[in-house]
Design an enzyme around this catalytic site. Sequence first.
Site, PDB file in Angstrom:
ATOM      1  N   ARG A 230       0.875  -1.171   0.000  1.00  0.00           N
ATOM      2  CA  ARG A 230       0.000   0.000   0.000  1.00  0.00           C
ATOM      3  C   ARG A 230       0.906   1.213   0.000  1.00  0.00           C
ATOM      4  O   ARG A 230       1.995   1.176   0.592  1.00  0.00           O
ATOM      5  CB  ARG A 230      -0.880   0.049   1.265  1.00  0.00           C
ATOM      6  CG  ARG A 230      -2.016  -0.926   1.294  1.00  0.00           C
ATOM      7  CD  ARG A 230      -3.147  -0.502   0.346  1.00  0.00           C
ATOM      8  NE  ARG A 230      -4.302  -1.393   0.415  1.00  0.00           N
ATOM      9  CZ  ARG A 230      -4.504  -2.437  -0.389  1.00  0.00           C
ATOM     10  NH1 ARG A 230      -3.635  -2.744  -1.321  1.00  0.00           N
ATOM     11  NH2 ARG A 230      -5.602  -3.180  -0.267  1.00  0.00           N
ATOM     12  N   GLU A 259      -3.430   7.571  -4.306  1.00  0.00           N
ATOM     13  CA  GLU A 259      -3.710   7.065  -5.658  1.00  0.00           C
ATOM     14  C   GLU A 259      -5.214   7.150  -5.945  1.00  0.00           C
ATOM     15  O   GLU A 259      -6.007   7.071  -5.008  1.00  0.00           O
ATOM     16  CB  GLU A 259      -3.197   5.623  -5.798  1.00  0.00           C
ATOM     17  CG  GLU A 259      -3.866   4.644  -4.842  1.00  0.00           C
ATOM     18  CD  GLU A 259      -3.317   3.235  -4.944  1.00  0.00           C
ATOM     19  OE1 GLU A 259      -2.097   3.040  -4.892  1.00  0.00           O
ATOM     20  OE2 GLU A 259      -4.159   2.327  -5.066  1.00  0.00           O
ATOM     21  N   HIS A 277      -1.575   0.288  -9.714  1.00  0.00           N
ATOM     22  CA  HIS A 277      -2.160  -0.644  -8.724  1.00  0.00           C
ATOM     23  C   HIS A 277      -2.843  -1.812  -9.441  1.00  0.00           C
ATOM     24  O   HIS A 277      -4.047  -2.014  -9.333  1.00  0.00           O
ATOM     25  CB  HIS A 277      -3.157   0.073  -7.804  1.00  0.00           C
ATOM     26  CG  HIS A 277      -3.461  -0.711  -6.566  1.00  0.00           C
ATOM     27  ND1 HIS A 277      -3.859  -0.137  -5.383  1.00  0.00           N
ATOM     28  CD2 HIS A 277      -3.399  -2.040  -6.299  1.00  0.00           C
ATOM     29  CE1 HIS A 277      -4.052  -1.060  -4.458  1.00  0.00           C
ATOM     30  NE2 HIS A 277      -3.782  -2.236  -5.006  1.00  0.00           N
TER      31      HIS A 277
HETATM   32  P1  NAP Z   1      -0.408 -11.350   5.027  1.00  0.00           P
HETATM   33  O1  NAP Z   1      -0.207 -12.780   4.692  1.00  0.00           O
HETATM   34  O2  NAP Z   1      -1.344 -11.004   6.143  1.00  0.00           O
HETATM   35  O3  NAP Z   1       1.037 -10.705   5.296  1.00  0.00           O
HETATM   36  C1  NAP Z   1       1.136  -9.409   5.748  1.00  0.00           C
HETATM   37  C2  NAP Z   1       2.504  -9.095   6.289  1.00  0.00           C
HETATM   38  O4  NAP Z   1       2.359  -7.820   6.970  1.00  0.00           O
HETATM   39  C3  NAP Z   1       3.033 -10.085   7.306  1.00  0.00           C
HETATM   40  O5  NAP Z   1       4.375 -10.319   7.030  1.00  0.00           O
HETATM   41  C4  NAP Z   1       2.871  -9.365   8.631  1.00  0.00           C
HETATM   42  O6  NAP Z   1       3.918  -9.557   9.521  1.00  0.00           O
HETATM   43  C5  NAP Z   1       2.960  -7.908   8.248  1.00  0.00           C
HETATM   44  N1  NAP Z   1       2.263  -7.092   9.248  1.00  0.00           N
HETATM   45  C6  NAP Z   1       0.937  -7.131   9.567  1.00  0.00           C
HETATM   46  N2  NAP Z   1       0.682  -6.236  10.553  1.00  0.00           N
HETATM   47  C7  NAP Z   1       1.859  -5.660  10.862  1.00  0.00           C
HETATM   48  C8  NAP Z   1       2.249  -4.676  11.808  1.00  0.00           C
HETATM   49  N3  NAP Z   1       1.350  -4.108  12.631  1.00  0.00           N
HETATM   50  N4  NAP Z   1       3.552  -4.315  11.857  1.00  0.00           N
HETATM   51  C9  NAP Z   1       4.443  -4.882  11.038  1.00  0.00           C
HETATM   52  N5  NAP Z   1       4.145  -5.824  10.113  1.00  0.00           N
HETATM   53  C10 NAP Z   1       2.862  -6.204  10.036  1.00  0.00           C
HETATM   54  O7  NAP Z   1      -0.970 -10.534   3.789  1.00  0.00           O
HETATM   55  P2  NAP Z   1      -0.787 -10.853   2.229  1.00  0.00           P
HETATM   56  O8  NAP Z   1      -1.903 -11.693   1.759  1.00  0.00           O
HETATM   57  O9  NAP Z   1       0.614 -11.288   1.973  1.00  0.00           O
HETATM   58  O10 NAP Z   1      -1.015  -9.376   1.625  1.00  0.00           O
HETATM   59  C11 NAP Z   1      -0.158  -8.325   1.974  1.00  0.00           C
HETATM   60  C12 NAP Z   1      -0.671  -7.008   1.459  1.00  0.00           C
HETATM   61  O11 NAP Z   1      -0.424  -6.877   0.061  1.00  0.00           O
HETATM   62  C13 NAP Z   1      -2.181  -6.790   1.558  1.00  0.00           C
HETATM   63  O12 NAP Z   1      -2.581  -6.437   2.865  1.00  0.00           O
HETATM   64  C14 NAP Z   1      -2.424  -5.691   0.550  1.00  0.00           C
HETATM   65  O13 NAP Z   1      -2.323  -4.436   1.174  1.00  0.00           O
HETATM   66  C15 NAP Z   1      -1.284  -5.876  -0.441  1.00  0.00           C
HETATM   67  N6  NAP Z   1      -1.797  -6.284  -1.761  1.00  0.00           N
HETATM   68  C16 NAP Z   1      -1.555  -5.502  -2.838  1.00  0.00           C
HETATM   69  C17 NAP Z   1      -2.022  -5.868  -4.082  1.00  0.00           C
HETATM   70  C18 NAP Z   1      -1.732  -5.039  -5.316  1.00  0.00           C
HETATM   71  O14 NAP Z   1      -2.532  -5.086  -6.238  1.00  0.00           O
HETATM   72  N7  NAP Z   1      -0.640  -4.328  -5.370  1.00  0.00           N
HETATM   73  C19 NAP Z   1      -2.783  -7.035  -4.228  1.00  0.00           C
HETATM   74  C20 NAP Z   1      -2.996  -7.820  -3.109  1.00  0.00           C
HETATM   75  C21 NAP Z   1      -2.505  -7.451  -1.875  1.00  0.00           C
HETATM   76  P3  NAP Z   1       4.070 -10.770  10.548  1.00  0.00           P
HETATM   77  O15 NAP Z   1       4.645 -11.848   9.694  1.00  0.00           O
HETATM   78  O16 NAP Z   1       4.968 -10.235  11.555  1.00  0.00           O
HETATM   79  O17 NAP Z   1       2.675 -11.074  11.019  1.00  0.00           O
END
Ligand code: NAP
Length: 311
Positions: A230, A259, A277
């Site tokens: 994000r 954005e 995005h």
């Molecule tokens: P996920 O499996 O929940 O992984 C999220 C990561 O964020 C984990 O490594 C987690 O760390 C970390 N995190 C969560 N809360 C935190 C905090 N308070 N402080 C520090 N680190 C924290 O999520 P995912 O499925 O991989 O998706 C990740 C993100 O990608 C989504 O939330 C979304 O914003 C983004 N995304 C973008 C697109 C795009 O089109 N560009 C598409 C899909 C998703 P820990 O390992 O320590 O829990």
Amino acid sequence: MSEILAIGSYTETDLAGLREMGARVVASLDEMRGLEEAERGDVRAVAYKGHHPFGAEEMALLPALGVIANYGVGHDAIDVEAAGAAGVRVTNTPEVLNDDVADLAVAMLLMQQRRMLQGDAHVRSGAWAGGESFPLNRKVSGRRAGIMGLGRIGRDIAERLAAFKMEIHYHSRSEKETPGWRYHADPVDLAGAVDYLVVALVGGPETENYVSREVIGALGTQGVLINISRGSTVDEAALLDALEAGRLGGAGLDVFEGEPKVNPRFRALETVVLQPHQGSGTRETRAAMGRLQRDNIAAFLAGRALPTPVN
Ligand code: NAP
């Protein structure tokens, strides 16, 4: 009025699926606010696709609301705490988009380092045919990559970069089981140990500016930052300052603060690759996300366990 209200701009395929379930579709939260009170009162399930905040105020306008099914894994637009307090379940669409987002992260890194946008322009402009040589660029394979946030998508990115013979480093709040990837408890340490830093954190207030001025400084003059998470996770002012001053080698960005309006300072930079995005933006994945969103609504209305609950 229907008990399902879909909010957002959906593809024809998704619209067909939603209408088959009897959903009413509105384009935006504003349009939802404009519905008659009686129409809003019937709504038990919302299919939400958008990045505008969906908080306590919006939930209060839908008194029978039981579930918000988000289209996307990142649910930072929805106030999950307020939903919990109002007895509203929230769901998202994890896993089905991992491959596409990881692919785009790697593609932006390759594009940035191999200067593929400039290479394309070199061919199209006739400069190559005119005998002008294209400058040498940087080798990607075998370098050191850092993943900021080793969650579902972060892990898929790490696996891809490992196949590029890279040494993998990562930062998460706790050490994970990995095939020998190096853990850094401190984000600045991680940035200092790698050539490339790929951000795959969740968005929201807790991770705001997690990639701070110090992290960007530690990445250094040859370092490249890739962000598919994000816009809020990166201190964008610090990023722009570092890029403009040549204190950071480059960036590949799919997400931005504010954005789709992107800070115009980015446009003047040759060292950045900019994407609208579109991490999950393939027909296949978007269709899978829509199906999962509808499956969550169907499960809620049938009183079954939610396939992918957030709360
Ligand atoms: P996920 O499996 O929940 O992984 C999220 C990561 O964020 C984990 O490594 C987690 O760390 C970390 N995190 C969560 N809360 C935190 C905090 N308070 N402080 C520090 N680190 C924290 O999520 P995912 O499925 O991989 O998706 C990740 C993100 O990608 C989504 O939330 C979304 O914003 C983004 N995304 C973008 C697109 C795009 O089109 N560009 C598409 C899909 C998703 P820990 O390992 O320590 O829990």
